[in-house]
Design a protein around this motif. Structure first.
Motif, PDB file in Angstrom:
ATOM      1  N   ARG A   1       0.839  -1.194   0.000  1.00 25.90           N
ATOM      2  CA  ARG A   1       0.000   0.000   0.000  1.00 25.90           C
ATOM      3  C   ARG A   1       0.882   1.254   0.000  1.00 25.90           C
ATOM      4  O   ARG A   1       1.799   1.389   0.821  1.00 25.90           O
ATOM      5  CB  ARG A   1      -0.924   0.000   1.214  1.00 25.90           C
ATOM      6  CG  ARG A   1      -1.751  -1.276   1.348  1.00 25.90           C
ATOM      7  CD  ARG A   1      -2.590  -1.271   2.610  1.00 25.90           C
ATOM      8  NE  ARG A   1      -3.662  -0.296   2.529  1.00 25.90           N
ATOM      9  CZ  ARG A   1      -4.864  -0.552   1.996  1.00 25.90           C
ATOM     10  NH1 ARG A   1      -5.131  -1.748   1.490  1.00 25.90           N
ATOM     11  NH2 ARG A   1      -5.790   0.389   1.959  1.00 25.90           N
ATOM     12  N   LEU A   2       0.594   2.160  -0.915  1.00 24.17           N
ATOM     13  CA  LEU A   2       1.368   3.392  -0.988  1.00 24.17           C
ATOM     14  C   LEU A   2       1.267   4.199   0.305  1.00 24.17           C
ATOM     15  O   LEU A   2       2.218   4.880   0.693  1.00 24.17           O
ATOM     16  CB  LEU A   2       0.883   4.236  -2.166  1.00 24.17           C
ATOM     17  CG  LEU A   2       1.188   3.683  -3.565  1.00 24.17           C
ATOM     18  CD1 LEU A   2       0.515   4.538  -4.626  1.00 24.17           C
ATOM     19  CD2 LEU A   2       2.693   3.607  -3.814  1.00 24.17           C
ATOM     20  N   CYS A   3       0.128   4.111   0.996  1.00 24.87           N
ATOM     21  CA  CYS A   3      -0.030   4.887   2.235  1.00 24.87           C
ATOM     22  C   CYS A   3       0.982   4.473   3.298  1.00 24.87           C
ATOM     23  O   CYS A   3       1.328   5.271   4.176  1.00 24.87           O
ATOM     24  CB  CYS A   3      -1.456   4.767   2.756  1.00 24.87           C
ATOM     25  SG  CYS A   3      -1.935   3.114   3.283  1.00 24.87           S
ATOM     26  N   GLU A   4       1.462   3.240   3.222  1.00 28.57           N
ATOM     27  CA  GLU A   4       2.420   2.758   4.209  1.00 28.57           C
ATOM     28  C   GLU A   4       3.799   3.397   4.049  1.00 28.57           C
ATOM     29  O   GLU A   4       4.661   3.243   4.911  1.00 28.57           O
ATOM     30  CB  GLU A   4       2.529   1.241   4.117  1.00 28.57           C
ATOM     31  CG  GLU A   4       1.226   0.517   4.491  1.00 28.57           C
ATOM     32  CD  GLU A   4       1.263  -0.962   4.168  1.00 28.57           C
ATOM     33  OE1 GLU A   4       2.218  -1.399   3.480  1.00 28.57           O
ATOM     34  OE2 GLU A   4       0.338  -1.679   4.580  1.00 28.57           O
ATOM     35  N   ARG A   5       4.010   4.132   2.963  1.00 31.72           N
ATOM     36  CA  ARG A   5       5.310   4.751   2.714  1.00 31.72           C
ATOM     37  C   ARG A   5       5.377   6.179   3.237  1.00 31.72           C
ATOM     38  O   ARG A   5       6.426   6.833   3.120  1.00 31.72           O
ATOM     39  CB  ARG A   5       5.609   4.742   1.211  1.00 31.72           C
ATOM     40  CG  ARG A   5       5.615   3.348   0.612  1.00 31.72           C
ATOM     41  CD  ARG A   5       6.067   3.357  -0.816  1.00 31.72           C
ATOM     42  NE  ARG A   5       6.120   2.015  -1.381  1.00 31.72           N
ATOM     43  CZ  ARG A   5       6.633   1.713  -2.568  1.00 31.72           C
ATOM     44  NH1 ARG A   5       7.147   2.664  -3.314  1.00 31.72           N
ATOM     45  NH2 ARG A   5       6.638   0.471  -3.005  1.00 31.72           N
TER      46      ARG A   5
END
Length: 298
Positions: free
Chosen positions: A144-148
């Protein structure tokens, strides 16, 4: 037939060291075993990307396909998962998979790509329509991009201290990381939707290949498309107007919010400029990232 192109062998060995050389030694045997298991015969010259080879084949009965075998690389883990979800909707069909060998049997698309379309606006519109087709609910288990968000903010803060870009440019990128990155839809994102990864098809006008398989905002891919047409962007009579128009064309065709698309592109330009300085990107390309990041800063 020579299986491993020399340029691919050299780049793989140079990048991966002993592990890459060991995999290259195994690669011919892997290909032959998969051809036998999936009842295929070779049907053309081997081509390659950065991390894998693609072997044109014919299946039992004569249908064309390609066998793709990649070096075991984290960026390729979820490629077959994305293809499986799309099931041919806007992307080549996944016919067989062997995840342990990072191998897939895929539908064979045409030889032309969006990179060969001379009109940039036409190419951006086609890519936007394709991005809309690929924007489907994501399956569980994909990155998930949000985890970055945390990592990206830390990297930007560290780079801001170096003073390579104006403070306002960094501030805008940091604001995007804080405000947009944590709050994203559960949508499957290609993740590397550049012009050469969109091939001509027969059952659909354009078919995507080589997805990363992220979960997040489809606006993430706008930057990748801009970068893949960077050379002709620089020849535009008015670079700034051409850039803004291309983003607007993509956002409209993809049915994305234009402001959100611009903010994602500004963030990724800042990241690309910093990465390019540290990893030897051409000066003209880093300069373009700098310019675009500044142009898109509110």
């Amino acid at each position: 037939m020579h299986l491993i192109p020399e340029a691919f062998a050299q780049s793989t060995a140079g990048r991966e060291g002993d592990a890459g050389r060991a995999w290259l030694d195994r690669l011919p045997g892997i290909v032959e075993e998969l051809l036998g298991r999936w009842r295929c015969v070779r049907d053309g010259s081997v081509v390659h990307g950065q991390v894998g080879v693609v072997v044109p084949v014919r299946r039992a009965g004569g249908a064309p396909a390609v066998l793709k075998v990649s070096f075991p690389h984290p960026g390729n883990v979820h490629e077959p998962d994305a293809f499986a979800v799309w099931a041919g909707r806007g992307a080549v069909r996944l016919l067989e998979r062997d995840d342990a060998r990072f191998a897939m049997l895929l539908e064979r698309a045409g030889t032309g790509s969006l990179a060969e379309v001379p009109d940039a606006d036409e190419a951006m519109a086609a890519a936007g329509r394709l991005a809309r087709r690929l924007a489907v609910p994501a399956p569980p288990g994909l990155p998930r991009l949000c985890e970055r968000a945390g990592v990206w903010e830390a990297e930007l803060r560290a780079d801001a201290a170096r003073g390579t870009l104006p403070d306002a440019v960094f501030d805008a990128a940091l604001a995007t990381v804080r405000e947009l990155v944590p709050d994203q839809p559960d949508t499957l994102v290609h993740g590397d939707l550049h012009a050469a990864n969109v091939l001509r098809g027969e059952r659909e006008p354009w078919l995507a290949i080589d997805p990363k398989g992220f979960v997040g905002d489809p606006a993430y891919d706008a930057f990748t498309l801009l970068r893949s047409r960077a050379a002709d962007l620089l020849t535009a009579p008015d670079l700034d107007a051409a850039l803004l128009r291309r983003l607007a064309v993509f956002a409209e065709a993809a049915e994305l919010d234009r402001e959100r698309t611009v903010r994602w592109t500004q963030l990724r330009c800042v990241q690309a400029a910093l990465w390019g300085r540290d990893h030897g990107d051409p000066e003209w390309l880093v300069g373009m990232y700098d310019h675009v990041a500044g142009l898109l800063t509110p």
